[in-house]
Design a protein around this motif. Structure first.
Motif, PDB file in Angstrom:
ATOM      1  N   ASN A   1     -23.306  -3.061  24.480  1.00 13.03           N
ATOM      2  CA  ASN A   1     -22.781  -4.287  25.080  1.00 13.03           C
ATOM      3  C   ASN A   1     -23.608  -4.644  26.306  1.00 13.03           C
ATOM      4  O   ASN A   1     -23.115  -4.605  27.429  1.00 13.03           O
ATOM      5  CB  ASN A   1     -21.302  -4.111  25.440  1.00 13.03           C
TER       6      ASN A   1
ATOM      7  N   VAL B   1     -24.630  -7.459  27.388  1.00  8.52           N
ATOM      8  CA  VAL B   1     -24.258  -8.702  28.060  1.00  8.52           C
ATOM      9  C   VAL B   1     -23.117  -8.463  29.064  1.00  8.52           C
ATOM     10  O   VAL B   1     -23.176  -8.906  30.197  1.00  8.52           O
ATOM     11  CB  VAL B   1     -23.852  -9.789  27.034  1.00  8.52           C
ATOM     12  N   HIS B   2     -22.062  -7.779  28.648  1.00  6.42           N
ATOM     13  CA  HIS B   2     -20.898  -7.600  29.516  1.00  6.42           C
ATOM     14  C   HIS B   2     -20.738  -6.171  30.026  1.00  6.42           C
ATOM     15  O   HIS B   2     -20.066  -5.940  31.025  1.00  6.42           O
ATOM     16  CB  HIS B   2     -19.610  -7.978  28.778  1.00  6.42           C
TER      17      HIS B   2
ATOM     18  N   LYS C   1     -18.892  -3.856  28.836  1.00  2.06           N
ATOM     19  CA  LYS C   1     -17.454  -3.615  28.907  1.00  2.06           C
ATOM     20  C   LYS C   1     -16.956  -2.970  27.631  1.00  2.06           C
ATOM     21  O   LYS C   1     -17.577  -3.071  26.571  1.00  2.06           O
ATOM     22  CB  LYS C   1     -16.718  -4.943  29.067  1.00  2.06           C
TER      23      LYS C   1
ATOM     24  N   HIS D   1     -19.614  -0.277  13.946  1.00  2.00           N
ATOM     25  CA  HIS D   1     -19.380  -0.100  12.508  1.00  2.00           C
ATOM     26  C   HIS D   1     -20.721   0.039  11.803  1.00  2.00           C
ATOM     27  O   HIS D   1     -21.517  -0.899  11.814  1.00  2.00           O
ATOM     28  CB  HIS D   1     -18.595  -1.300  11.952  1.00  2.00           C
ATOM     29  N   GLY D   2     -20.944   1.161  11.198  1.00  2.00           N
ATOM     30  CA  GLY D   2     -22.216   1.406  10.532  1.00  2.00           C
ATOM     31  C   GLY D   2     -23.379   1.257  11.503  1.00  2.00           C
ATOM     32  O   GLY D   2     -24.414   0.697  11.148  1.00  2.00           O
TER      33      GLY D   2
ATOM     34  N   LYS E   1     -23.641  -0.735  14.013  1.00  2.00           N
ATOM     35  CA  LYS E   1     -23.793  -2.068  14.638  1.00  2.00           C
ATOM     36  C   LYS E   1     -22.587  -2.357  15.529  1.00  2.00           C
ATOM     37  O   LYS E   1     -21.440  -2.260  15.094  1.00  2.00           O
ATOM     38  CB  LYS E   1     -23.918  -3.148  13.569  1.00  2.00           C
TER      39      LYS E   1
ATOM     40  N   ILE F   1     -19.788  -4.373  17.842  1.00  2.00           N
ATOM     41  CA  ILE F   1     -19.075  -5.645  17.946  1.00  2.00           C
ATOM     42  C   ILE F   1     -18.272  -5.592  19.236  1.00  2.00           C
ATOM     43  O   ILE F   1     -17.559  -4.617  19.481  1.00  2.00           O
ATOM     44  CB  ILE F   1     -18.145  -5.850  16.733  1.00  2.00           C
ATOM     45  N   CYS F   2     -18.395  -6.626  20.058  1.00  2.00           N
ATOM     46  CA  CYS F   2     -17.777  -6.625  21.386  1.00  2.00           C
ATOM     47  C   CYS F   2     -16.743  -7.734  21.515  1.00  2.00           C
ATOM     48  O   CYS F   2     -16.778  -8.704  20.763  1.00  2.00           O
ATOM     49  CB  CYS F   2     -18.856  -6.816  22.459  1.00  2.00           C
TER      50      CYS F   2
ATOM     51  N   VAL G   1     -12.595 -10.702  19.168  1.00  2.00           N
ATOM     52  CA  VAL G   1     -13.660 -10.846  18.158  1.00  2.00           C
ATOM     53  C   VAL G   1     -13.577  -9.649  17.202  1.00  2.00           C
ATOM     54  O   VAL G   1     -13.722  -9.795  15.986  1.00  2.00           O
ATOM     55  CB  VAL G   1     -15.054 -10.932  18.825  1.00  2.00           C
TER      56      VAL G   1
ATOM     57  N   GLU H   1     -10.602 -10.105  14.810  1.00  2.00           N
ATOM     58  CA  GLU H   1     -10.939 -11.065  13.751  1.00  2.00           C
ATOM     59  C   GLU H   1     -11.855 -10.412  12.713  1.00  2.00           C
ATOM     60  O   GLU H   1     -11.765 -10.684  11.525  1.00  2.00           O
ATOM     61  CB  GLU H   1     -11.656 -12.291  14.339  1.00  2.00           C
ATOM     62  N   TYR H   2     -12.744  -9.565  13.186  1.00  2.00           N
ATOM     63  CA  TYR H   2     -13.723  -8.915  12.319  1.00  2.00           C
ATOM     64  C   TYR H   2     -13.058  -7.979  11.317  1.00  2.00           C
ATOM     65  O   TYR H   2     -13.443  -7.944  10.138  1.00  2.00           O
ATOM     66  CB  TYR H   2     -14.731  -8.138  13.166  1.00  2.00           C
TER      67      TYR H   2
ATOM     68  N   GLY I   1     -12.151  -8.588   7.623  1.00  2.00           N
ATOM     69  CA  GLY I   1     -13.255  -8.802   6.678  1.00  2.00           C
ATOM     70  C   GLY I   1     -13.476  -7.566   5.800  1.00  2.00           C
ATOM     71  O   GLY I   1     -13.187  -7.563   4.606  1.00  2.00           O
TER      72      GLY I   1
ATOM     73  N   LYS J   1      -5.693 -16.860  22.057  1.00  2.00           N
ATOM     74  CA  LYS J   1      -6.482 -17.402  23.163  1.00  2.00           C
ATOM     75  C   LYS J   1      -5.596 -17.575  24.398  1.00  2.00           C
ATOM     76  O   LYS J   1      -6.016 -17.304  25.513  1.00  2.00           O
ATOM     77  CB  LYS J   1      -7.115 -18.731  22.767  1.00  2.00           C
TER      78      LYS J   1
ATOM     79  N   ASP K   1      -6.379 -16.126  28.022  1.00  2.00           N
ATOM     80  CA  ASP K   1      -6.617 -17.036  29.151  1.00  2.00           C
ATOM     81  C   ASP K   1      -5.543 -16.923  30.222  1.00  2.00           C
ATOM     82  O   ASP K   1      -5.841 -16.956  31.406  1.00  2.00           O
ATOM     83  CB  ASP K   1      -6.692 -18.492  28.661  1.00  2.00           C
TER      84      ASP K   1
END
Lengths: 231, 220
Positions: B47, B49-50, B52, B58-59, B61, B63-64, B68, B71-72, B75, B98, B102
């Motif tokens: 991560n 960018v953040h 955090k 997963h495999g 790769k 996901i942050c 997100v 939601e992933y 799949g 959201k 927020d």
């Protein structure tokens, strides 16, 4: 093809509203645009989005949908004709959603800050933040597009819409603040992408002209500096 | 089956959102506790960018961003879906997720502030709870209906962390008489085995967050 009443409540200069307009155009979905008046909120808006009282609101068969990125996902799920807005692979979707959240939560507030900043130091900090963000997005574009024209590949997708909607305001802020932010020398891929995005059929009739946004930016700046009247 | 790793921290509701989702879906995973005062090179690599948590890997790769990640998950693991199948209901769920992200920060502001700032944050927190009580839950057992869904996980902090913050600052927000639906939801949520068996220890939380509040109030 989904049928039913389709209305979009919005303000033409709002990049969040533009996002939805571009998406509807991509899907060739016909809709009625209900323009809000700047500075006041209609009964319809207050009824349709009682929690946030904000645009855009998409009303589909009498059912209101709020939050622009949520609306984009809905449009893609209901209007299943191509082009697809979200990528098909779950990992690619996660990457697109990640960057859209970054743009909305971190990058765009910094862009607004350049316009609204009181004092040179605050403005410079915001400019630096925006430029850093553009650097990250340049790298993201390289990784995601894999040599194709858009973040979405050969056609405009979710991340193109999430980011591209701010290009008009980016140009307006550059003019108002007398700086260059998106420059070909620093971020060549984004510069090329921006041109392609702005000239796309789904975008060009809708993206507000820079001159109009500059005027609005100046008004907003003046309002921020003046003591605010009771609202 | 590709390997699943979760980088998180024991006291973060965002970390737990993902942990609960993995448990609800029965997805085997390897958990790594991160030290946020001494971030691991692996976390920073995953991560950049953040920097955090949570991060799902997963495999190989990453996901942050907790929402997100949620939601992933539907799949590759469609069973026990976190989102409904109807597009409009999905849009409503995403709206509330959201909203949780927020608006939820106002509770953190209440926790880390004093005086006028805290008063404003209390007001904001009550407004937020009122909105959820009146508009989000209806008469359903969970925000997701009969089963826990993405929105329940998004609001998970209200079920466990809020009580800890309330105790530390000495302000009660989620009164059962004022928020009967929400209060009942917190009970139902914490009864679910996947949640009940995966909650940070309350005493440990009280001690940890009491310390953290002191630190935050002491620093300029």
């Amino acid at each position: 093809m989904a049928r039913g009443d389709l209305k979009l409540i919005g303000l033409r200069p709002s990049p969040f509203v533009n996002r939805v307009q571009y998406a509807l155009n991509l899907k060739s979905a016909e809709y009625e645009f209900i323009e809000e008046k700047f500075g006041s909120k209609s009964e319809l808006l207050l009824r349709s989005n009682p929690i946030h009282k904000k645009v855009p609101v998409l009303i589909h068969s009498e059912k209101p949908l709020c939050e622009s990125l949520v609306i984009l996902e809905y449009i893609d799920e209901v209007w299943t004709s191509s082009p697809s807005i979200l990528p098909s692979d779950p990992r690619d979707r996660a990457v697109a959603r990640f960057w859209a959240a970054y743009i909305d939560d971190k990058w765009y507030p910094l862009l607004k800050e350049i316009r609204m900043a009181q004092g040179e130091e605050a403005k410079l900090a915001a400019v630096q933040g925006v430029e850093e963000g553009l650097g990250l997005l340049e790298e993201a574009f390289e990784n995601i597009s894999k040599g194709r024209s858009f973040f979405g590949g050969d056609s405009i997708g979710y991340l193109d819409l999430a980011f591209g909607c701010f290009l008009g305001w980016l140009r307006a802020v550059e003019e108002v603040a007398d700086i260059k932010l998106l420059v070909g020398e620093k971020t060549p891929q984004l510069a090329g992408w921006a041109e392609r995005f702005c000239s796309h059929d789904a975008v060009k009739g809708v993206m507000p002209k820079t001159e109009m946004l500059v005027e609005i930016a100046k008004i907003l700046q003046a309002m921020a500096k003046a003591p605010s009247p009771p609202s | 089956m590709e390997e699943v790793k979760l980088l998180g921290t024991w006291s973060s509701p965002f970390s737990y959102r993902v942990l609960w989702a993995l448990e609800l879906k029965g997805i085997p995973y390897q958990y790594t506790e991160e030290d946020l005062y001494n971030k691991s090179p692996f976390l920073v690599k995953c991560n950049p960018v953040h920097k955090k948590i949570p991060v799902l890997v997963h495999g190989g790769k990453p996901i942050c961003e907790s929402m997100v990640i949620l939601e992933y998950l539907d799949g590759p693991w469609p069973h026990n879906p976190l989102l409904p199948s109807d597009p409009y209901e999905r849009a409503v769920a995403r709206f509330w997720a959201k909203f949780a992200d927020d608006k939820g920060t106002v509770i953190w502001t209440m926790f880390r502030s004093t005086g006028e700032e805290q008063k404003e944050a209390v007001k904001g927190s009550l407004e937020m709870l009122r909105t959820i009580e009146d508009l989000a839950l209806g008469d359903k057992k969970f925000f997701g209906g009969e089963r826990i869904g993405m929105v329940d996980l998004a609001f998970g902090a209200l079920a466990h962390w809020l009580g800890v913050f309330e105790e530390i600052v000495g302000i009660r927000l989620l009164e059962p008489e004022s928020f009967p639906r929400l209060h009942k939801w917190t009970k139902n949520f914490k009864e679910e085995p996947a949640i009940k068996e995966n909650l940070p220890d309350k005493d440990k939380m009280l001690s940890n967050f009491r310390c953290l509040r002191e630190k935050l109030l002491a620093s300029p």
